[in-house]
Design an enzyme around this catalytic site. Structure first.
Site, PDB file in Angstrom:
ATOM      1  CB  CYS A  10     -33.573  58.482 -22.972  1.00 41.81           C
ATOM      2  SG  CYS A  10     -33.949  56.827 -23.574  1.00 41.81           S
ATOM      3  CB  VAL A  50     -31.433  57.159 -27.851  1.00 45.66           C
ATOM      4  CG1 VAL A  50     -30.768  58.029 -28.883  1.00 45.66           C
ATOM      5  CG2 VAL A  50     -32.550  57.911 -27.144  1.00 45.66           C
ATOM      6  CB  SER A  65     -32.599  49.621 -23.217  1.00 47.06           C
ATOM      7  OG  SER A  65     -33.909  49.134 -23.053  1.00 47.06           O
TER       8      SER A  65
HETATM    9  N1  LIG Z   1     -37.819  49.617 -26.280  1.00 48.86           N
HETATM   10  C1  LIG Z   1     -36.791  50.571 -26.685  1.00 48.86           C
HETATM   11  C2  LIG Z   1     -37.374  51.957 -26.470  1.00 48.86           C
HETATM   12  C3  LIG Z   1     -36.456  53.083 -26.873  1.00 48.86           C
HETATM   13  C4  LIG Z   1     -37.202  54.412 -26.893  1.00 48.86           C
HETATM   14  O1  LIG Z   1     -38.445  54.490 -26.858  1.00 48.86           O
HETATM   15  N2  LIG Z   1     -36.419  55.501 -26.947  1.00 48.86           N
HETATM   16  C5  LIG Z   1     -37.027  56.812 -27.073  1.00 48.86           C
HETATM   17  C6  LIG Z   1     -36.343  57.808 -26.136  1.00 48.86           C
HETATM   18  S1  LIG Z   1     -36.506  57.400 -24.433  1.00 48.86           S
HETATM   19  C7  LIG Z   1     -36.811  57.326 -28.468  1.00 48.86           C
HETATM   20  O2  LIG Z   1     -35.719  57.224 -29.001  1.00 48.86           O
HETATM   21  N3  LIG Z   1     -37.867  57.895 -29.065  1.00 48.86           N
HETATM   22  C8  LIG Z   1     -37.815  58.469 -30.378  1.00 48.86           C
HETATM   23  C9  LIG Z   1     -38.726  57.762 -31.348  1.00 48.86           C
HETATM   24  O3  LIG Z   1     -39.382  56.772 -30.969  1.00 48.86           O
HETATM   25  O4  LIG Z   1     -38.790  58.224 -32.472  1.00 48.86           O
HETATM   26  C10 LIG Z   1     -35.537  50.324 -25.839  1.00 48.86           C
HETATM   27  O5  LIG Z   1     -35.654  49.684 -24.788  1.00 48.86           O
HETATM   28  O6  LIG Z   1     -34.432  50.725 -26.252  1.00 48.86           O
END
Ligand SMILES: N[C@@H](CCC(=O)N[C@@H](CS)C(=O)NCC(=O)O)C(=O)O
Length: 223
Positions: A10, A50, A65
């Site tokens: 991730c 996450v 994040s």
């Molecule tokens: N903009 C968010 C993006 C977080 C994100 O897209 N995480 C992904 C993994 S890299 C996730 O958890 N995806 C699962 C989902 O969207 O259901 C951040 O910066 O934390």
């Protein structure tokens, strides 16, 4: 003690890990695959994404994040990563957003979908056309990084900032998934090699995603 809910590939979690490493903030990893939609994890973050950073002792749960990075920047003095004038800080945030949006949606997201999610979740084969497009996009976005690094020591200016950590986080995942052709990107290659040699980066490079091996050059500082 902090616990970071994340998985190895991730890029948003990698950004947070690099920042915590640079700032010397200790934490333990909790491997979380968001697609499993575990009840205990959804209790922490009903949006199911996450990274999530938890300090049970102080009752703090931080999600996203950017929110986590801003919190660490505001609460830990060591190694400031969003610093300088208001204009400097705006440039750092612009580039972090560029990586988290452009680089993620054009390169890392499609690579993760084709090479990781299809393997681990839907058990289907990757689409070669999507992979080619992601690599073409990476090539164009690295041209812009080369241009920035022709004019600056680091991506956002004279010193290492969160923009470099965000960039290295996304590029490291794209590189793990074989999505970067380094041949015509000497400036970015040199910058990335310097980042790879930092202590904050070493734990990321030695980690592996189950059943998905990286290319041989992935963890080499000279590649
Ligand atoms: N903009 C968010 C993006 C977080 C994100 O897209 N995480 C992904 C993994 S890299 C996730 O958890 N995806 C699962 C989902 O969207 O259901 C951040 O910066 O934390």
């Amino acid at each position: 003690m902090w616990h970071l809910y994340q998985f190895a590939l991730c890029p948003f979690s990698r950004k947070v890990r690099l920042l915590m490493g640079e700032k010397g903030v200790g934490y333990e990893l909790v491997r979380e695959y968001p697609w499993e939609r575990r009840d205990e994890f959804l209790d922490l973050n009903p949006a199911g994404q996450v990274p999530v950073l938890v300090n049970a002792d102080s009752g703090i749960t931080l999600i996203h994040s950017d929110a986590i990075s801003e919190y660490l920047e505001e609460t830990v003095d060591q190694a400031p990563m969003i610093s300088g004038t208001a204009v400097n800080r705006a440039e750092i945030r612009r580039l972090v957003a560029w990586f988290d949006e452009q680089f993620y949606f054009q390169v890392v997201g499609p690579l993760l979908h084709e090479r990781m999610e299809k393997r681990l979740v839907s058990r289907t084969t990757p689409d070669a056309g999507v992979l080619r497009m992601a690599m073409r996009n990476a090539n164009q976005l690295l041209d812009y990084m080369d241009w920035l690094l022709d004019h600056r020591n680091w991506l956002a200016g004279a010193s290492l900032t969160l923009a470099d950590l965000a960039g290295a986080a996304h590029i490291s995942v794209a590189d793990y998934l074989g999505g970067i052709d380094w041949r015509s990107h000497e400036q970015t290659r040199r910058w990335y090699s310097g980042l790879k040699s930092r202590p904050s980066f070493r734990p990321l490079l030695s980690e592996r995603m189950e059943v998905i091996p990286p290319p041989p050059h992935y963890d080499k500082v000279d590649f």
